[in-house]
Design a protein around this motif. Structure first.
Motif, PDB file in Angstrom:
ATOM      1  N   GLU A   1      74.591  36.793  66.412  1.00  0.00           N
ATOM      2  CA  GLU A   1      74.994  36.103  67.643  1.00  0.00           C
ATOM      3  C   GLU A   1      73.796  35.561  68.414  1.00  0.00           C
ATOM      4  OE1 GLU A   1      77.243  37.290  71.732  1.00  0.00           O
ATOM      5  OE2 GLU A   1      78.026  38.098  69.864  1.00  0.00           O
ATOM      6  N   HIS A   2      72.756  36.382  68.568  1.00  0.00           N
ATOM      7  CA  HIS A   2      71.562  35.938  69.297  1.00  0.00           C
ATOM      8  C   HIS A   2      70.365  36.047  68.354  1.00  0.00           C
ATOM      9  CE1 HIS A   2      68.750  35.145  72.499  1.00  0.00           C
ATOM     10  NE2 HIS A   2      68.082  36.242  72.172  1.00  0.00           N
ATOM     11  N   ILE A   3      69.742  34.925  68.103  1.00  0.00           N
ATOM     12  CA  ILE A   3      68.570  34.902  67.232  1.00  0.00           C
ATOM     13  C   ILE A   3      67.459  34.134  67.929  1.00  0.00           C
ATOM     14  CG2 ILE A   3      69.455  32.904  65.969  1.00  0.00           C
ATOM     15  CD1 ILE A   3      68.046  34.048  63.469  1.00  0.00           C
ATOM     16  N   LEU A   4      66.282  34.706  67.946  1.00  0.00           N
ATOM     17  CA  LEU A   4      65.135  34.067  68.592  1.00  0.00           C
ATOM     18  C   LEU A   4      64.706  32.833  67.798  1.00  0.00           C
ATOM     19  CD1 LEU A   4      63.025  37.257  69.372  1.00  0.00           C
ATOM     20  CD2 LEU A   4      64.361  35.905  70.992  1.00  0.00           C
ATOM     21  N   PRO A   5      64.122  31.860  68.471  1.00  0.00           N
ATOM     22  CA  PRO A   5      63.643  30.666  67.754  1.00  0.00           C
ATOM     23  C   PRO A   5      62.671  31.006  66.625  1.00  0.00           C
ATOM     24  CG  PRO A   5      63.596  30.277  70.114  1.00  0.00           C
ATOM     25  CD  PRO A   5      63.942  31.726  69.920  1.00  0.00           C
ATOM     26  N   SER A   6      61.797  31.986  66.854  1.00  0.00           N
ATOM     27  CA  SER A   6      60.839  32.361  65.805  1.00  0.00           C
ATOM     28  C   SER A   6      61.546  32.971  64.606  1.00  0.00           C
ATOM     29  CB  SER A   6      59.800  33.342  66.348  1.00  0.00           C
ATOM     30  OG  SER A   6      60.408  34.547  66.757  1.00  0.00           O
ATOM     31  N   GLU A   7      62.586  33.765  64.838  1.00  0.00           N
ATOM     32  CA  GLU A   7      63.344  34.356  63.741  1.00  0.00           C
ATOM     33  C   GLU A   7      64.043  33.276  62.923  1.00  0.00           C
ATOM     34  OE1 GLU A   7      64.564  38.697  65.581  1.00  0.00           O
ATOM     35  OE2 GLU A   7      65.761  36.946  66.156  1.00  0.00           O
ATOM     36  N   LYS A   8      64.631  32.330  63.621  1.00  0.00           N
ATOM     37  CA  LYS A   8      65.313  31.229  62.943  1.00  0.00           C
ATOM     38  C   LYS A   8      64.304  30.394  62.152  1.00  0.00           C
ATOM     39  CE  LYS A   8      68.895  29.095  64.901  1.00  0.00           C
ATOM     40  NZ  LYS A   8      69.726  28.136  65.670  1.00  0.00           N
ATOM     41  N   ALA A   9      63.142  30.152  62.737  1.00  0.00           N
ATOM     42  CA  ALA A   9      62.108  29.354  62.079  1.00  0.00           C
ATOM     43  C   ALA A   9      61.668  29.997  60.767  1.00  0.00           C
ATOM     44  CB  ALA A   9      60.909  29.183  63.020  1.00  0.00           C
ATOM     45  N   PHE A  10      61.366  31.279  60.807  1.00  0.00           N
ATOM     46  CA  PHE A  10      60.901  31.946  59.594  1.00  0.00           C
ATOM     47  C   PHE A  10      62.028  32.112  58.570  1.00  0.00           C
ATOM     48  CE2 PHE A  10      57.334  33.043  62.363  1.00  0.00           C
ATOM     49  CZ  PHE A  10      56.279  32.713  61.524  1.00  0.00           C
ATOM     50  N   ALA A  11      63.264  32.278  59.035  1.00  0.00           N
ATOM     51  CA  ALA A  11      64.401  32.361  58.120  1.00  0.00           C
ATOM     52  C   ALA A  11      64.590  31.034  57.386  1.00  0.00           C
ATOM     53  CB  ALA A  11      65.665  32.739  58.885  1.00  0.00           C
ATOM     54  N   TYR A  12      64.512  29.920  58.125  1.00  0.00           N
ATOM     55  CA  TYR A  12      64.641  28.605  57.502  1.00  0.00           C
ATOM     56  C   TYR A  12      63.497  28.363  56.514  1.00  0.00           C
ATOM     57  CZ  TYR A  12      68.271  27.090  60.843  1.00  0.00           C
ATOM     58  OH  TYR A  12      69.421  26.952  61.580  1.00  0.00           O
ATOM     59  N   LYS A  13      62.294  28.788  56.883  1.00  0.00           N
ATOM     60  CA  LYS A  13      61.145  28.591  56.005  1.00  0.00           C
ATOM     61  C   LYS A  13      61.330  29.367  54.697  1.00  0.00           C
ATOM     62  CE  LYS A  13      56.139  28.776  55.790  1.00  0.00           C
ATOM     63  NZ  LYS A  13      54.908  29.048  56.513  1.00  0.00           N
ATOM     64  N   LEU A  14      61.781  30.617  54.796  1.00  0.00           N
ATOM     65  CA  LEU A  14      62.020  31.420  53.594  1.00  0.00           C
ATOM     66  C   LEU A  14      63.089  30.795  52.712  1.00  0.00           C
ATOM     67  CD1 LEU A  14      61.912  35.089  54.939  1.00  0.00           C
ATOM     68  CD2 LEU A  14      60.353  34.028  53.302  1.00  0.00           C
ATOM     69  N   LYS A  15      64.152  30.319  53.347  1.00  0.00           N
ATOM     70  CA  LYS A  15      65.234  29.680  52.607  1.00  0.00           C
ATOM     71  C   LYS A  15      64.744  28.411  51.909  1.00  0.00           C
ATOM     72  CE  LYS A  15      69.957  29.097  53.679  1.00  0.00           C
ATOM     73  NZ  LYS A  15      70.626  29.980  52.765  1.00  0.00           N
ATOM     74  N   ALA A  16      63.960  27.605  52.604  1.00  0.00           N
ATOM     75  CA  ALA A  16      63.427  26.371  52.025  1.00  0.00           C
ATOM     76  C   ALA A  16      62.509  26.676  50.840  1.00  0.00           C
ATOM     77  CB  ALA A  16      62.678  25.558  53.079  1.00  0.00           C
ATOM     78  N   GLU A  17      61.669  27.692  50.990  1.00  0.00           N
ATOM     79  CA  GLU A  17      60.775  28.066  49.891  1.00  0.00           C
ATOM     80  C   GLU A  17      61.574  28.533  48.679  1.00  0.00           C
ATOM     81  OE1 GLU A  17      58.206  30.934  51.730  1.00  0.00           O
ATOM     82  OE2 GLU A  17      56.904  29.393  52.583  1.00  0.00           O
ATOM     83  N   ALA A  18      62.627  29.301  48.924  1.00  0.00           N
ATOM     84  CA  ALA A  18      63.466  29.776  47.821  1.00  0.00           C
ATOM     85  C   ALA A  18      64.146  28.604  47.117  1.00  0.00           C
ATOM     86  CB  ALA A  18      64.504  30.761  48.344  1.00  0.00           C
ATOM     87  N   LEU A  19      64.664  27.652  47.892  1.00  0.00           N
ATOM     88  CA  LEU A  19      65.311  26.479  47.293  1.00  0.00           C
ATOM     89  C   LEU A  19      64.306  25.635  46.514  1.00  0.00           C
ATOM     90  CD1 LEU A  19      67.714  25.385  50.162  1.00  0.00           C
ATOM     91  CD2 LEU A  19      68.374  26.208  47.900  1.00  0.00           C
ATOM     92  N   ASN A  20      63.102  25.528  47.031  1.00  0.00           N
ATOM     93  CA  ASN A  20      62.080  24.726  46.358  1.00  0.00           C
ATOM     94  C   ASN A  20      61.642  25.346  45.040  1.00  0.00           C
ATOM     95  OD1 ASN A  20      62.042  22.717  48.281  1.00  0.00           O
ATOM     96  ND2 ASN A  20      60.384  23.635  49.449  1.00  0.00           N
ATOM     97  N   HIS A  21      61.783  26.667  44.913  1.00  0.00           N
ATOM     98  CA  HIS A  21      61.363  27.339  43.683  1.00  0.00           C
ATOM     99  C   HIS A  21      62.474  27.450  42.654  1.00  0.00           C
ATOM    100  CE1 HIS A  21      57.411  28.154  45.114  1.00  0.00           C
ATOM    101  NE2 HIS A  21      57.826  28.836  46.150  1.00  0.00           N
ATOM    102  N   GLN A  22      63.699  27.139  43.031  1.00  0.00           N
ATOM    103  CA  GLN A  22      64.799  27.208  42.070  1.00  0.00           C
ATOM    104  C   GLN A  22      64.615  26.157  40.988  1.00  0.00           C
ATOM    105  OE1 GLN A  22      68.528  26.813  44.093  1.00  0.00           O
ATOM    106  NE2 GLN A  22      68.593  28.963  44.651  1.00  0.00           N
ATOM    107  N   GLY A  23      64.827  26.556  39.769  1.00  0.00           N
ATOM    108  CA  GLY A  23      64.765  25.608  38.663  1.00  0.00           C
ATOM    109  C   GLY A  23      63.374  25.334  38.135  1.00  0.00           C
ATOM    110  N   LYS A  24      62.357  25.891  38.765  1.00  0.00           N
ATOM    111  CA  LYS A  24      60.995  25.664  38.275  1.00  0.00           C
ATOM    112  C   LYS A  24      60.721  26.554  37.068  1.00  0.00           C
ATOM    113  CE  LYS A  24      58.547  24.006  42.268  1.00  0.00           C
ATOM    114  NZ  LYS A  24      57.367  24.144  43.071  1.00  0.00           N
ATOM    115  N   ARG A  25      59.934  26.053  36.152  1.00  0.00           N
ATOM    116  CA  ARG A  25      59.509  26.802  34.973  1.00  0.00           C
ATOM    117  C   ARG A  25      57.986  26.809  34.959  1.00  0.00           C
ATOM    118  NH1 ARG A  25      64.088  28.746  34.299  1.00  0.00           N
ATOM    119  NH2 ARG A  25      65.720  27.634  33.223  1.00  0.00           N
TER     120      ARG A  25
END
Length: 97
Positions: free
Chosen positions: A10-34
């Motif tokens: 319900e309540h998430i700090l901007p810094s928490e959201k920022a790092f969560a999005y960054k982790l998610k983006a990094e995970a998506l960027n690594h999918q499918g790589k060999r």
């Protein structure tokens, strides 16, 4: 899964959201790589704008907003704390980063 569950709090700090999005983006960027040892397979290149679009669609925000949140992860800790306390506006934090 942990990142997704944190984003739905319900309540998430901007810094928490920022790092969560960054982790998610990094995970998506690594999918499918060999590592290049498998012959004959095409390895898709990482596309940051595509990953932020996917995240934005999942959380109901524009890809630009997701990019701005990720940009906040470059702030020094003191400025990030001020953002979390509401003493610095989101747009100012993005510009400072």
């Amino acid at each position: 899964m942990l990142v997704d569950s944190n984003l739905h709090r319900e309540h998430i700090l901007p810094s928490e959201k920022a790092f969560a999005y960054k982790l998610k983006a990094e995970a998506l960027n690594h999918q499918g790589k060999r590592n290049g040892t498998t012959l004959g397979q095409i390895v898709p290149k990482s596309d940051d704008s595509r990953s932020t679009a996917i995240i934005g669609e999942q959380v109901g925000e524009s890809y630009k907003t997701v990019q701005r949140y990720i940009r906040l992860t470059y702030l020094i800790p003191e400025l990030l704390d001020l953002m979390d306390e509401g003493k610095i506006a989101f747009s100012v934090g993005v510009e400072l980063s």
